[in-house]
Design an enzyme around this catalytic site. Structure first.
Site, PDB file in Angstrom:
ATOM      1  N   SER A 216      -0.873  -6.426   2.131  1.00  0.00           N
ATOM      2  CA  SER A 216      -2.105  -6.052   1.422  1.00  0.00           C
ATOM      3  C   SER A 216      -1.951  -4.668   0.806  1.00  0.00           C
ATOM      4  O   SER A 216      -0.827  -4.169   0.660  1.00  0.00           O
ATOM      5  CB  SER A 216      -3.283  -6.107   2.389  1.00  0.00           C
ATOM      6  OG  SER A 216      -4.498  -6.006   1.682  1.00  0.00           O
ATOM      7  N   ASN A 217      -3.033  -4.034   0.429  1.00  0.00           N
ATOM      8  CA  ASN A 217      -2.983  -2.682  -0.142  1.00  0.00           C
ATOM      9  C   ASN A 217      -4.255  -1.934   0.270  1.00  0.00           C
ATOM     10  O   ASN A 217      -5.082  -2.450   1.015  1.00  0.00           O
ATOM     11  CB  ASN A 217      -2.830  -2.755  -1.668  1.00  0.00           C
ATOM     12  CG  ASN A 217      -3.976  -3.501  -2.300  1.00  0.00           C
ATOM     13  OD1 ASN A 217      -5.116  -3.044  -2.282  1.00  0.00           O
ATOM     14  ND2 ASN A 217      -3.698  -4.686  -2.849  1.00  0.00           N
TER      15      ASN A 217
END
Ligand code: PMT
Length: 415
Positions: A216-217
């Site tokens: 993810s980020n």
């Protein structure tokens, strides 16, 4: 013209020297037709006279939760009545102590208890005013962020001469400015996007590696949520497709929670035919693991290779199908060759506007309350916006979208 006719304002006053500006503010509210109920803390009464505020507002100033006399037994439920009564809440000045109390749900005087009974989608404007060092203190900033997350509009204090004799940040804006901001928040806005459908993507996607891990980020969803809020305020039918976040859903917004880029793509495509404005603020993972392992991957070998495959590009796909009456607003999060890369995205994804933010800039990009954007337009022009809250920026972007429709309605016979 600013008009608050019939609006009911709950005006909280806490104990700072700037409270001396309040009688003038109450006069401005009253002159524009509003009803004003002043609720003040005990320390506020050290700085401004309750009698002056009661006389100007035409209502007794409230401070205590419990009645003063036995003959006034019914007034102890005032806080509940007022929470329902108020069309909006203004706290000016907001001291560090009262900000901390409101952020943490305290309910030990009339002001704090009224704050808890306010109806959720009524505007709440907080005007902090204190010494600059105090304002910047991590605890104060944290509490203000909590209030922002609860949907309060926190207006930064102004820079100037302070009561301490120092010059710096901390001044309460002049009553005229507070009045204008309250009018902005309480008076019905021009519904420039009424009849339009706006779809916003927000937040980070999660790409599963196995049953317990994902790629993810850092996107928090704040930018996308602010855009959805602004679109709904302008009267658009607003759909917000978001990755995982605990942010509250803005009023009048249809929220669709998704996890992966593929899910976000699937949900967004449902609206490609009908939408008028597509705003892609999400940080969508470009790649996902080629396969998701069931259960939890065991730690055995020294190295683990993950094969990644490309995700669908939602904005690119919309760009391919976009009709001339539809508007596409993309974001570009860049570090190096920012302008060049953002221009390339504008062309490749057939956007009308690309909002460029820089990941390495203080107060911009992921997670922060603020952002600094450069807007790039299809005709090659660009506009640099100042560092502003994500809400303010969202309003600017949606204003541009409204302008696009004003222009196309003059020139396009289709709509
Ligand atoms: O959520 P916050 O913490 O408030 O942070 C806001 C933000 C930094 C995430 C936001 O302002 C932002 O810049 N979003 C886009 C980030 C990004 O992924 O940029 P990009 O350059 O990789 O993608 C360009 C555009 O294509 C974006 O509009 C993106 O939504 C879209 N895209 C990208 C990949 C993909 N598979 N599908 C897409 O739709």
């Amino acid at each position: 013209m600013n008009d608050l006719s019939g609006k009911r304002i709950l005006l909280g006053v806490s104990g700072g020297i700037a409270a001396y500006k309040l009688p003038h503010l109450v006069r401005l509210f009253k002159k524009s037709g509003a009803e004003v109920q002043v609720v003040m803390t005990k320390s506020a009464a050290m700085f401004v006279s309750p009698l002056a505020l009661a006389t100007l507002s035409g209502r007794a100033v409230l401070s205590e939760i419990f009645p003063n006399s036995a003959s006034d037994q019914e007034s102890w439920t005032n806080h509940i009545r007022l929470g329902e009564w108020a069309d909006g809440f203004v706290l000016a000045p907001a001291t560090a102590n009262v900000v901390a109390k409101l952020a943490n749900g305290f309910a030990d005087d009339m002001l704090s208890v009224c704050f808890l009974t306010l109806r959720p989608n009524k505007p709440k404007l907080i005007f902090p005013s204190m010494d600059g060092e105090m304002f910047d203190a991590p605890a104060v900033q944290r509490n203000l962020n909590v209030l922002r997350e609860q949907g309060c509009l926190v207006i930064e204090p102004e820079v100037g001469e302070l009561a301490s004799g120092l010059v710096g940040k901390g001044r309460l804006p002049e009553p005229e400015k507070i009045f204008a901001l309250v009018c902005d928040a309480l008076s019905p806005k021009e519904k420039t996007l009424a009849g339009k459908q706006v779809v916003v993507t927000a937040g980070a996607t999660r790409e599963k590696i196995d049953g317990v891990r994902f790629i993810s980020n850092y996107s928090s969803g704040k930018m996308g949520f602010a855009l959805a809020e602004a679109a709904a305020e302008l009267g658009a039918e607003t759909i917000l497709i978001t990755g995982k976040t605990s942010l509250p859903t803005p009023p009048n917004v249809k929220r669709i929670d998704v996890e992966s880029a593929e899910e976000m793509f699937r949900e967004a495509t449902r609206y490609f035919e009908t939408l008028d404005v597509f705003v892609a603020a999400a940080a969508v993972a470009d790649y996902r693991p080629a396969e998701t392992h069931q259960g939890k991957l065991k730690k055995s070998a020294d190295a683990l290779e993950l094969r990644l495959v490309k995700n669908p590009d939602i904005l690119l796909e919309f760009g391919k199908r976009k009709k001339s009456h539809q508007l596409s607003v993309g974001f570009a999060l860049e570090i190096e060759n920012a302008l060049e890369n953002a221009r390339a995205k504008l062309a490749a994804k057939n956007c009308d506007i690309v909002a460029l933010n820089r990941a390495n800039e203080e107060g911009a990009g992921f997670e922060s309350e603020t952002n600094r954007l450069t807007l790039l337009f299809k005709d090659g022009s660009c506009e640099q916006l100042p560092l502003q809250t994500k809400r303010e920026i969202a309003k600017e972007i949606l204003k541009k979208a409204s302008f696009f429709f004003r222009k196309t309605s003059l020139t396009s016979p289709e709509r």
